[in-house]
Write an enzyme that holds these catalytic residues in place. Sequence first.
Site, mmCIF file in Angstrom:
data_model
loop_
_atom_site.group_PDB
_atom_site.id
_atom_site.type_symbol
_atom_site.label_atom_id
_atom_site.label_comp_id
_atom_site.label_asym_id
_atom_site.label_seq_id
_atom_site.Cartn_x
_atom_site.Cartn_y
_atom_site.Cartn_z
ATOM 1 N N ASP A 1 0.176 129.108 0.436
ATOM 2 C CA ASP A 1 -0.082 130.092 1.482
ATOM 3 C C ASP A 1 -1.312 130.937 1.139
ATOM 4 O OD1 ASP A 1 0.418 131.227 3.949
ATOM 5 O OD2 ASP A 1 1.828 132.722 3.184
ATOM 6 N N LEU B 1 1.665 149.521 3.932
ATOM 7 C CA LEU B 1 0.368 148.934 3.578
ATOM 8 C C LEU B 1 0.116 147.624 4.302
ATOM 9 C CD1 LEU B 1 0.415 149.524 -0.302
ATOM 10 C CD2 LEU B 1 -0.914 150.787 1.406
ATOM 11 N N GLY C 1 4.625 141.129 6.415
ATOM 12 C CA GLY C 1 4.624 139.678 6.492
ATOM 13 C C GLY C 1 5.711 139.201 7.434
ATOM 14 N N GLY C 2 6.032 137.924 7.322
ATOM 15 C CA GLY C 2 7.049 137.364 8.198
ATOM 16 C C GLY C 2 8.423 137.945 7.980
ATOM 17 N N LYS D 1 7.476 145.993 -2.026
ATOM 18 C CA LYS D 1 7.700 144.988 -0.985
ATOM 19 C C LYS D 1 9.188 144.942 -0.669
ATOM 20 C CE LYS D 1 6.702 140.122 0.085
ATOM 21 N NZ LYS D 1 6.087 138.873 -0.429
#
Length: 450
Positions: free
Chosen positions: A282, A163, A166-167, A185
């Site tokens: 963030d 989906l 990120g980093g 995640k």
Amino acid sequence: MGRSPTPPLRLPPSISSWCLRFLLLTAVTAADAQAPLFPPLGDQSNFPSSSSLAPSPVVMQIVIQTRHHHYHKELVIAVVLASAAVLAIILSSVCACIFWRRSRRYNARDPESSDVGGGLPFELILSKLNNTKTTTSKKGLLPSVDYPSLELATNKFSESNILGEGGFSHVYKAWFHGEATAAVKKFDGGRSDCNKEFENEIDLLGRIRHPNIVSLLGYCVHGETRLLIFELMQNGSLEAQLHGPSHGSALTWHIRMKIALDIARGLEYLHEHCNPPIIHRDIKSSNILLDSDFNAKIADFGLAVVDRNLSKGHIELSGTLGYVAPEYLLDGILTEKSDVYAFGVVLLELLMGRKPVEKTAPPQCQSIVTWAMPQLTDRSKLPNIVDPVIQNTMDLKHLYQVAAVAVLCVQQEPSYRPLITDVLHSFIPLVPVELGGSLRAAEPMRPSDH
């Protein structure tokens, strides 16, 4: 109130009979010791006649010694039985205590010590979450999902189910028996940065619930792999909606204002209602997720900071280019106003449909703030820089008001920026009531102090 009488101590029947016989034996022995075998010689009135004389003293001594020996044997047996009963009770108590302590240790063990098969199926986690009104900050009480279930639900973490990324992580769509869906995640590798963000998200999201903050459903630890399970947001991120293939075509003016209002509500909860306050650090369009009704929720708390920890130092500079407040970027000063600045950048994205940083001429880049500021304050130019998807679809007064809020949020000086509460109240009149434009939002669950 009077004290209730102490219930009498009851002994088992076998022990009671032995004790009674021991008492009778003691009484008889004491009586025999006190009464002389023969009356005094001076007193002949009670001396028995020769025809009724008792057996000789020798015979009586034998009888008494035999009787004493018999009672002594019974007393020894009674003492042995009583001691055995007491010992059995003590041993039973010790065994019960050991069993209870082992059971408690097994139930309370650290979930990180478990691996495959140590978690719960996802269906049980959903039912547990629905039946739980509060959560805690300790991951030992947050549901642990077993790794095989996540591997099966994501088709072994197939690239087709990604989906976003990120980093240090990738997010996968997970299917459970074709019904329940979630977002998984998965953190990359076992680097310290990954572990720190994993622990941070569990600590913060595990203890708070709010309609505009994404819900953490569970977690999994499998060797070096760390995974978090979130509610699935069907419309993906705001970044994908604005800058993806659709270029914001599904986002009308009112939906964009609703998204801005939802973000403000989530930030107000973090800044004003959490104790101590939480700075997200963030805020950006990729961390704003949208459900099937375009309700916006703030996600990704890996870099979030609790306000009271700022004075302890060791807060490394982190964030995303284009969203980082200038005072934090240049001087390392981090406050709630840093989140307000990032919110202002997202608001500009909603207004103009532009990315926060765009290349004008390689290798030069220009931020949306630098490009938009001269035109935001000019009412004649403002309608021309609005996203073409929503041009001429709003009341100009509302457009001027939103632009004014954006200008205040991205001020270089933090003290000139408004509080997020003020921003929230300025957006409420711009959103229809049916889309959430009212003073009252869904009641959030208060976080526990930590």
